[in-house]
Design a protein around this motif. Structure first.
Motif, mmCIF file in Angstrom:
data_model
loop_
_atom_site.group_PDB
_atom_site.id
_atom_site.type_symbol
_atom_site.label_atom_id
_atom_site.label_comp_id
_atom_site.label_asym_id
_atom_site.label_seq_id
_atom_site.Cartn_x
_atom_site.Cartn_y
_atom_site.Cartn_z
ATOM 1 N N LYS A 1 0.839 -1.197 0.000
ATOM 2 C CA LYS A 1 0.000 0.000 0.000
ATOM 3 C C LYS A 1 0.868 1.240 0.000
ATOM 4 O O LYS A 1 1.723 1.414 0.882
ATOM 5 N N LYS A 2 0.626 2.085 -0.980
ATOM 6 C CA LYS A 2 1.237 3.424 -1.054
ATOM 7 C C LYS A 2 2.760 3.392 -0.880
ATOM 8 O O LYS A 2 3.324 4.193 -0.133
ATOM 9 N N ASP B 1 6.453 5.906 -6.678
ATOM 10 C CA ASP B 1 5.553 6.902 -6.114
ATOM 11 C C ASP B 1 4.182 6.279 -5.853
ATOM 12 O O ASP B 1 3.444 6.013 -6.791
ATOM 13 N N ASN B 2 3.906 5.995 -4.577
ATOM 14 C CA ASN B 2 2.556 5.546 -4.213
ATOM 15 C C ASN B 2 2.095 4.274 -4.924
ATOM 16 O O ASN B 2 0.982 4.226 -5.451
ATOM 17 N N CYS C 1 12.423 -3.901 -1.781
ATOM 18 C CA CYS C 1 11.514 -3.510 -0.686
ATOM 19 C C CYS C 1 10.606 -4.678 -0.309
ATOM 20 O O CYS C 1 10.371 -4.935 0.870
ATOM 21 N N LEU C 2 10.127 -5.415 -1.309
ATOM 22 C CA LEU C 2 9.212 -6.538 -1.044
ATOM 23 C C LEU C 2 9.850 -7.596 -0.159
ATOM 24 O O LEU C 2 9.182 -8.220 0.656
ATOM 25 N N ILE C 3 11.145 -7.818 -0.346
ATOM 26 C CA ILE C 3 11.792 -8.882 0.447
ATOM 27 C C ILE C 3 12.420 -8.324 1.731
ATOM 28 O O ILE C 3 13.050 -9.061 2.479
ATOM 29 N N GLY C 4 12.254 -7.036 1.961
ATOM 30 C CA GLY C 4 12.766 -6.434 3.189
ATOM 31 C C GLY C 4 14.244 -6.101 3.143
ATOM 32 O O GLY C 4 14.843 -5.779 4.159
ATOM 33 N N ALA C 5 14.859 -6.183 1.953
ATOM 34 C CA ALA C 5 16.289 -5.879 1.840
ATOM 35 C C ALA C 5 16.513 -4.371 1.743
ATOM 36 O O ALA C 5 17.628 -3.886 1.947
ATOM 37 N N ASP C 6 15.468 -3.650 1.411
ATOM 38 C CA ASP C 6 15.540 -2.190 1.317
ATOM 39 C C ASP C 6 14.304 -1.640 2.000
ATOM 40 O O ASP C 6 13.265 -2.308 2.022
ATOM 41 N N ARG C 7 14.429 -0.460 2.558
ATOM 42 C CA ARG C 7 13.310 0.101 3.308
ATOM 43 C C ARG C 7 12.637 1.198 2.493
ATOM 44 O O ARG C 7 13.322 2.054 1.927
ATOM 45 N N ALA C 8 11.307 1.130 2.441
ATOM 46 C CA ALA C 8 10.566 2.174 1.719
ATOM 47 C C ALA C 8 10.551 3.453 2.548
ATOM 48 O O ALA C 8 10.678 3.406 3.762
ATOM 49 N N ASN C 9 10.413 4.603 1.870
ATOM 50 C CA ASN C 9 10.271 5.861 2.608
ATOM 51 C C ASN C 9 8.876 5.969 3.200
ATOM 52 O O ASN C 9 8.687 6.497 4.287
ATOM 53 N N GLU D 1 2.836 -6.100 3.317
ATOM 54 C CA GLU D 1 2.483 -7.240 4.169
ATOM 55 C C GLU D 1 2.449 -8.524 3.368
ATOM 56 O O GLU D 1 1.885 -8.578 2.277
ATOM 57 N N LEU D 2 3.063 -9.550 3.954
ATOM 58 C CA LEU D 2 3.016 -10.888 3.359
ATOM 59 C C LEU D 2 2.196 -11.754 4.301
ATOM 60 O O LEU D 2 2.563 -11.887 5.480
ATOM 61 N N ASP D 3 1.076 -12.259 3.804
ATOM 62 C CA ASP D 3 0.201 -13.075 4.644
ATOM 63 C C ASP D 3 -0.205 -12.314 5.910
ATOM 64 O O ASP D 3 -0.262 -12.889 6.998
ATOM 65 N N GLY D 4 -0.393 -11.020 5.780
ATOM 66 C CA GLY D 4 -0.851 -10.206 6.904
ATOM 67 C C GLY D 4 0.243 -9.760 7.863
ATOM 68 O O GLY D 4 -0.031 -9.105 8.869
ATOM 69 N N VAL D 5 1.501 -10.090 7.561
ATOM 70 C CA VAL D 5 2.614 -9.738 8.460
ATOM 71 C C VAL D 5 3.535 -8.751 7.751
ATOM 72 O O VAL D 5 3.905 -8.971 6.587
ATOM 73 N N ALA D 6 3.915 -7.669 8.438
ATOM 74 C CA ALA D 6 4.812 -6.670 7.844
ATOM 75 C C ALA D 6 6.131 -7.341 7.461
ATOM 76 O O ALA D 6 6.723 -8.080 8.255
#
Ligand code: ATP
Length: 214
Positions: A11-12, A24-25, A52-60, A65-70
């Motif tokens: 999301k966003k 962007d969003n 970002c999806l795999i958590g290797a980089d952080r979004a601004n 969420e994967l299966d409801g978990v951040a």
């Protein structure tokens, strides 16, 4: 028919490097059995989204969420549900091809690791190289090993960055078939790709990323 389980929800999502906004969003929902192809020119931000999806980089900004978990690289539940092939440099230099696959299958609790490892080795056609160390593989064989590490273990979400890279024609055809089968079995897939055949054959949706702004 009931909608299938939501696996990934973005999301966003906003990602900037300095004053340049790369993403962007971005909103993206992927259900079990769906495959999203991220397309766009070089530098459009495909790998940035995947990192970002795999958590290797952080979004601004935004949430993933994967299966409801951040998503976080260190969360055991996330690591159990997520298999990613971002590059093919992450090997132990002193473990052979078969040892890599065996280790992963066992670490992820595969019930019959010997059988599964054997099947995947055949599939990626690395049986003759199974005793070799990663440093001695050809670049295409190293790519096949990287893909095998994702296929040897269960995952709800597969994240692949240009999985077609350095594969021969027959290798890309095999990959398309394999991803279609995984999708049919309920795996959710997000892949960045420049290969039209691969997106046509595998993707249920294409998301084209635009020009970075700044
Ligand atoms: N750590 C960083 N610092 C600054 N800029 C970065 C960083 N990482 C990526 N970028 C920039 O972000 C933009 C998006 O890069 P990204 O690798 O996501 O593109 P891509 O769509 O995957 O491209 P390609 O098709 O070439 O693989 C590029 O302009 C890149 O130079």
């Amino acid at each position: 028919m009931a909608k299938r389980e939501l696996v990934l929800e973005v999301k966003k999502l906003t990602k900037r490097y300095g004053s340049t906004t790369i993403i962007d969003n971005l909103n993206l929902s992927v259900r079990a059995g769906e495959a999203v192809a991220l397309t766009g020119r070089n530098g459009a931000g495909k790998s940035t989204v995947l990192r970002c999806l795999i958590g290797a980089d952080r979004a601004n900004e935004g949430t993933i969420e994967l299966d409801g978990v951040a998503v976080s690289e260190t969360d055991p539940q996330i690591r159990r549900n997520l298999a990613a092939v971002i590059d093919d440099l992450d090997f132990f230099p002193d473990l052979s091809v078969v040892e890599h696959l065996d280790l992963l299958a066992r670490a992820h609790g595969v019930a019959d690791p010997d059988e599964v490892v054997d099947a995947v080795l055949h599939e990626v056609q690395l049986v003759p190289q199974s005793g070799q160390l990663p440093g001695t593989l050809s670049s295409g064989q190293r790519r096949r090993l990287a893909l095998a590490t994702a296929f040897v273990r269960p995952a709800k979400l597969l994240v692949l960055d240009e999985p077609e890279q350095r594969l021969d024609t027959e290798g890309v055809e095999w990959l398309a078939q394999r991803l279609r089968a995984d999708r049919a079995a309920g795996t959710a897939i997000v892949m960045a790709t420049h290969d039209e055949m691969l997106s046509r054959q595998v993707a249920t949706r294409t998301v084209e990323l635009g020009e970075p702004r700044g």
